[in-house]
Design a protein around this motif. Structure first.
Motif, PDB file in Angstrom:
ATOM      1  N   ALA A 119       0.833  -1.205   0.000  1.00 53.68           N
ATOM      2  CA  ALA A 119       0.000   0.000   0.000  1.00 53.68           C
ATOM      3  C   ALA A 119       0.867   1.255   0.000  1.00 53.68           C
ATOM      4  CB  ALA A 119      -0.929  -0.006   1.213  1.00 53.68           C
ATOM      5  N   PHE A 120       1.953   1.225   0.778  1.00 53.41           N
ATOM      6  CA  PHE A 120       2.873   2.376   0.820  1.00 53.41           C
ATOM      7  C   PHE A 120       3.561   2.550  -0.532  1.00 53.41           C
ATOM      8  CE2 PHE A 120       7.219   3.995   2.005  1.00 53.41           C
ATOM      9  CZ  PHE A 120       6.808   5.290   2.257  1.00 53.41           C
ATOM     10  N   LYS A 121       3.946   1.422  -1.139  1.00 52.23           N
ATOM     11  CA  LYS A 121       4.569   1.486  -2.466  1.00 52.23           C
ATOM     12  C   LYS A 121       3.610   2.068  -3.496  1.00 52.23           C
ATOM     13  CE  LYS A 121       7.682  -2.455  -1.731  1.00 52.23           C
ATOM     14  NZ  LYS A 121       7.869  -3.894  -2.017  1.00 52.23           N
ATOM     15  N   ASP A 122       2.335   1.704  -3.388  1.00 55.37           N
ATOM     16  CA  ASP A 122       1.330   2.227  -4.322  1.00 55.37           C
ATOM     17  C   ASP A 122       1.230   3.744  -4.218  1.00 55.37           C
ATOM     18  OD1 ASP A 122       0.773  -0.290  -5.237  1.00 55.37           O
ATOM     19  OD2 ASP A 122      -1.042  -0.555  -4.028  1.00 55.37           O
ATOM     20  N   VAL A 123       1.229   4.246  -2.992  1.00 53.50           N
ATOM     21  CA  VAL A 123       1.159   5.699  -2.772  1.00 53.50           C
ATOM     22  C   VAL A 123       2.379   6.375  -3.380  1.00 53.50           C
ATOM     23  CG1 VAL A 123       1.231   7.516  -1.014  1.00 53.50           C
ATOM     24  CG2 VAL A 123      -0.290   5.561  -0.705  1.00 53.50           C
ATOM     25  N   LYS A 124       3.553   5.810  -3.124  1.00 54.06           N
ATOM     26  CA  LYS A 124       4.794   6.395  -3.651  1.00 54.06           C
ATOM     27  C   LYS A 124       4.813   6.352  -5.183  1.00 54.06           C
ATOM     28  CE  LYS A 124       8.765   6.037  -1.534  1.00 54.06           C
ATOM     29  NZ  LYS A 124       8.903   7.351  -0.912  1.00 54.06           N
ATOM     30  N   TYR A 125       4.279   5.272  -5.750  1.00 54.96           N
ATOM     31  CA  TYR A 125       4.243   5.153  -7.207  1.00 54.96           C
ATOM     32  C   TYR A 125       3.314   6.212  -7.814  1.00 54.96           C
ATOM     33  CZ  TYR A 125       3.822   3.139 -11.871  1.00 54.96           C
ATOM     34  OH  TYR A 125       3.833   2.960 -13.231  1.00 54.96           O
ATOM     35  N   GLU A 126       2.164   6.428  -7.184  1.00 51.72           N
ATOM     36  CA  GLU A 126       1.236   7.458  -7.662  1.00 51.72           C
ATOM     37  C   GLU A 126       1.876   8.837  -7.580  1.00 51.72           C
ATOM     38  OE1 GLU A 126      -2.193   6.969  -5.229  1.00 51.72           O
ATOM     39  OE2 GLU A 126      -2.971   5.253  -6.373  1.00 51.72           O
ATOM     40  N   ASN A 127       2.589   9.101  -6.497  1.00 52.21           N
ATOM     41  CA  ASN A 127       3.284  10.381  -6.345  1.00 52.21           C
ATOM     42  C   ASN A 127       4.341  10.558  -7.443  1.00 52.21           C
ATOM     43  OD1 ASN A 127       1.764  10.801  -4.060  1.00 52.21           O
ATOM     44  ND2 ASN A 127       3.403  10.386  -2.612  1.00 52.21           N
ATOM     45  N   LEU A 128       5.078   9.479  -7.715  1.00 53.06           N
ATOM     46  CA  LEU A 128       6.114   9.541  -8.749  1.00 53.06           C
ATOM     47  C   LEU A 128       5.505   9.781 -10.131  1.00 53.06           C
ATOM     48  CD1 LEU A 128       9.089   9.271  -9.592  1.00 53.06           C
ATOM     49  CD2 LEU A 128       8.716   6.793  -9.782  1.00 53.06           C
ATOM     50  N   GLN A 129       4.352   9.172 -10.389  1.00 53.84           N
ATOM     51  CA  GLN A 129       3.687   9.374 -11.684  1.00 53.84           C
ATOM     52  C   GLN A 129       3.307  10.842 -11.882  1.00 53.84           C
ATOM     53  OE1 GLN A 129       0.544   6.291 -11.393  1.00 53.84           O
ATOM     54  NE2 GLN A 129       1.351   5.466 -13.301  1.00 53.84           N
ATOM     55  N   ALA A 130       2.762  11.460 -10.843  1.00 56.00           N
ATOM     56  CA  ALA A 130       2.387  12.874 -10.928  1.00 56.00           C
ATOM     57  C   ALA A 130       3.635  13.739 -11.125  1.00 56.00           C
ATOM     58  CB  ALA A 130       1.634  13.293  -9.670  1.00 56.00           C
ATOM     59  N   PHE A 131       4.693  13.403 -10.417  1.00 54.63           N
ATOM     60  CA  PHE A 131       5.961  14.125 -10.534  1.00 54.63           C
ATOM     61  C   PHE A 131       6.501  13.985 -11.964  1.00 54.63           C
ATOM     62  CE2 PHE A 131       9.276  15.768  -7.544  1.00 54.63           C
ATOM     63  CZ  PHE A 131      10.212  16.126  -8.504  1.00 54.63           C
ATOM     64  N   THR A 132       6.415  12.761 -12.517  1.00 55.85           N
ATOM     65  CA  THR A 132       6.918  12.481 -13.860  1.00 55.85           C
ATOM     66  C   THR A 132       6.194  13.328 -14.909  1.00 55.85           C
ATOM     67  OG1 THR A 132       7.501  10.217 -13.225  1.00 55.85           O
ATOM     68  CG2 THR A 132       7.274  10.652 -15.586  1.00 55.85           C
ATOM     69  N   LYS A 133       4.880  13.505 -14.739  1.00 53.77           N
ATOM     70  CA  LYS A 133       4.101  14.316 -15.685  1.00 53.77           C
ATOM     71  C   LYS A 133       4.645  15.743 -15.763  1.00 53.77           C
ATOM     72  CE  LYS A 133      -0.413  14.268 -15.739  1.00 53.77           C
ATOM     73  NZ  LYS A 133      -1.820  14.226 -15.256  1.00 53.77           N
ATOM     74  N   ILE A 134       4.994  16.296 -14.613  1.00 57.31           N
ATOM     75  CA  ILE A 134       5.505  17.672 -14.572  1.00 57.31           C
ATOM     76  C   ILE A 134       6.877  17.757 -15.249  1.00 57.31           C
ATOM     77  CG2 ILE A 134       6.315  19.519 -13.038  1.00 57.31           C
ATOM     78  CD1 ILE A 134       4.091  18.661 -11.067  1.00 57.31           C
ATOM     79  N   ILE A 135       7.741  16.788 -14.970  1.00 58.61           N
ATOM     80  CA  ILE A 135       9.079  16.792 -15.573  1.00 58.61           C
ATOM     81  C   ILE A 135       8.978  16.602 -17.093  1.00 58.61           C
ATOM     82  CG2 ILE A 135      11.362  15.695 -15.633  1.00 58.61           C
ATOM     83  CD1 ILE A 135      10.835  16.975 -12.945  1.00 58.61           C
ATOM     84  N   LYS A 136       8.129  15.662 -17.526  1.00 58.34           N
ATOM     85  CA  LYS A 136       7.996  15.390 -18.963  1.00 58.34           C
ATOM     86  C   LYS A 136       7.411  16.595 -19.702  1.00 58.34           C
ATOM     87  CE  LYS A 136       7.994  10.356 -19.076  1.00 58.34           C
ATOM     88  NZ  LYS A 136       9.311  10.327 -19.731  1.00 58.34           N
ATOM     89  N   GLU A 137       6.513  17.321 -19.050  1.00 55.56           N
ATOM     90  CA  GLU A 137       5.974  18.538 -19.655  1.00 55.56           C
ATOM     91  C   GLU A 137       7.120  19.514 -19.962  1.00 55.56           C
ATOM     92  OE1 GLU A 137       2.555  21.867 -18.613  1.00 55.56           O
ATOM     93  OE2 GLU A 137       4.004  21.314 -17.059  1.00 55.56           O
ATOM     94  N   GLY A 138       8.019  19.657 -18.988  1.00 53.43           N
ATOM     95  CA  GLY A 138       9.167  20.540 -19.175  1.00 53.43           C
ATOM     96  C   GLY A 138      10.107  20.046 -20.263  1.00 53.43           C
ATOM     97  N   GLN A 139      10.238  18.718 -20.365  1.00 57.32           N
ATOM     98  CA  GLN A 139      11.095  18.147 -21.402  1.00 57.32           C
ATOM     99  C   GLN A 139      10.502  18.377 -22.795  1.00 57.32           C
ATOM    100  OE1 GLN A 139      11.293  14.126 -19.827  1.00 57.32           O
ATOM    101  NE2 GLN A 139      13.397  14.439 -19.096  1.00 57.32           N
ATOM    102  N   GLU A 140       9.185  18.208 -22.901  1.00 58.48           N
ATOM    103  CA  GLU A 140       8.513  18.400 -24.195  1.00 58.48           C
ATOM    104  C   GLU A 140       8.592  19.856 -24.669  1.00 58.48           C
ATOM    105  OE1 GLU A 140       4.611  16.879 -23.469  1.00 58.48           O
ATOM    106  OE2 GLU A 140       5.338  14.805 -23.273  1.00 58.48           O
ATOM    107  N   LEU A 141       8.603  20.790 -23.726  1.00 58.80           N
ATOM    108  CA  LEU A 141       8.708  22.208 -24.072  1.00 58.80           C
ATOM    109  C   LEU A 141      10.165  22.635 -24.307  1.00 58.80           C
ATOM    110  CD1 LEU A 141       6.109  23.666 -21.528  1.00 58.80           C
ATOM    111  CD2 LEU A 141       5.861  23.576 -24.021  1.00 58.80           C
ATOM    112  N   GLY A 142      11.088  21.700 -24.065  1.00 65.34           N
ATOM    113  CA  GLY A 142      12.499  22.011 -24.262  1.00 65.34           C
ATOM    114  C   GLY A 142      13.141  22.749 -23.110  1.00 65.34           C
TER     115      GLY A 142
END
Length: 207
Positions: A119-142
């Motif tokens: 359950a703790f891993k699931d929470v951390k994975y969800e947090n990482l997914q949200a974090f990844t979206k923000i980083i990838k947005e920045g990567q796509e914009l260069g």
């Protein structure tokens, strides 16, 4: 389960206080029941065992961050501004829940118990997914580098803060910090600025 009623929250808060003060092994269900002003049967009914109670405490303190991360992603901000908001969120949550993180760090490092951490891993994975979206947005914009190891960004943030908290007796005299208020202000200002500068250096293209 991430939704708890008022009585369950009372029990979790009592357990957190006692685990932090006396350690997991030094705390009994009886002392938790006394601290929470409930009977032992109620704790058994809600949580089953002391180990399950610890697992529930971890979920209680770590859940909910995904929604806050998603809200940051939706805001009309530059990617680097979203990352800075993200760092503020991580630091405020870890600082607020430092007792739980100390308990968790001890339990995971000693490996004395085989805990169900799914359950703790699931929470951390969800947090990482949200974090990844923000980083990838920045990567796509260069704006951000393509070779960023996104998985290591959260532990870089958390590791710096947790190390600072766990070595408070060392850092206070070194930094000339004399009061609890000065210590909290240092985390909020200087340490947070340092972490933001570090993460920005990892994300942004070199000039």
């Amino acid at each position: 389960m991430t939704e708890f009623n008022d009585k369950q929250i009372d029990i979790l808060q009592a357990a957190e206080k006692l685990f932090a003060e006396d350690g997991y092994d030094g705390t009994s269900i009886r002392t938790i029941a006394k601290e929470a002003s409930v009977n032992i049967a109620m704790i058994s009914y809600y949580f089953g065992s002391k180990e399950k109670l610890l697992e529930a405490l971890i979920i209680h303190r770590t859940s909910g961050m995904k929604i806050q991360l998603e809200n940051i992603f939706k805001e009309d901000l530059l990617p680097i501004e979203k990352v800075e908001r993200l760092i503020d969120l991580y630091i405020s949550r870890i600082n607020k829940n430092k007792c739980m993180y100390q308990i968790l760090h001890f339990e995971l490092s000693t490996k004395k118990r085989i805990m169900d951490m799914n359950a703790f891993k699931d929470v951390k994975y969800e947090n990482l997914q949200a974090f990844t979206k923000i980083i990838k947005e920045g990567q796509e914009l260069g704006h951000f580098r393509k070779d960023v190891n996104i998985t290591l960004i959260p532990p870089t943030i958390m590791g710096t803060l947790v190390h600072f908290q766990m070595n408070k007796p060392f850092f206070e005299p070194v930094l000339g910090i004399k009061t609890e208020e000065e210590y909290e202000n240092y985390i909020k200002n200087e340490l947070t600025a340092h972490i933001k500068q570090t993460i920005k250096a990892l994300l942004v293209h070199e000039n």
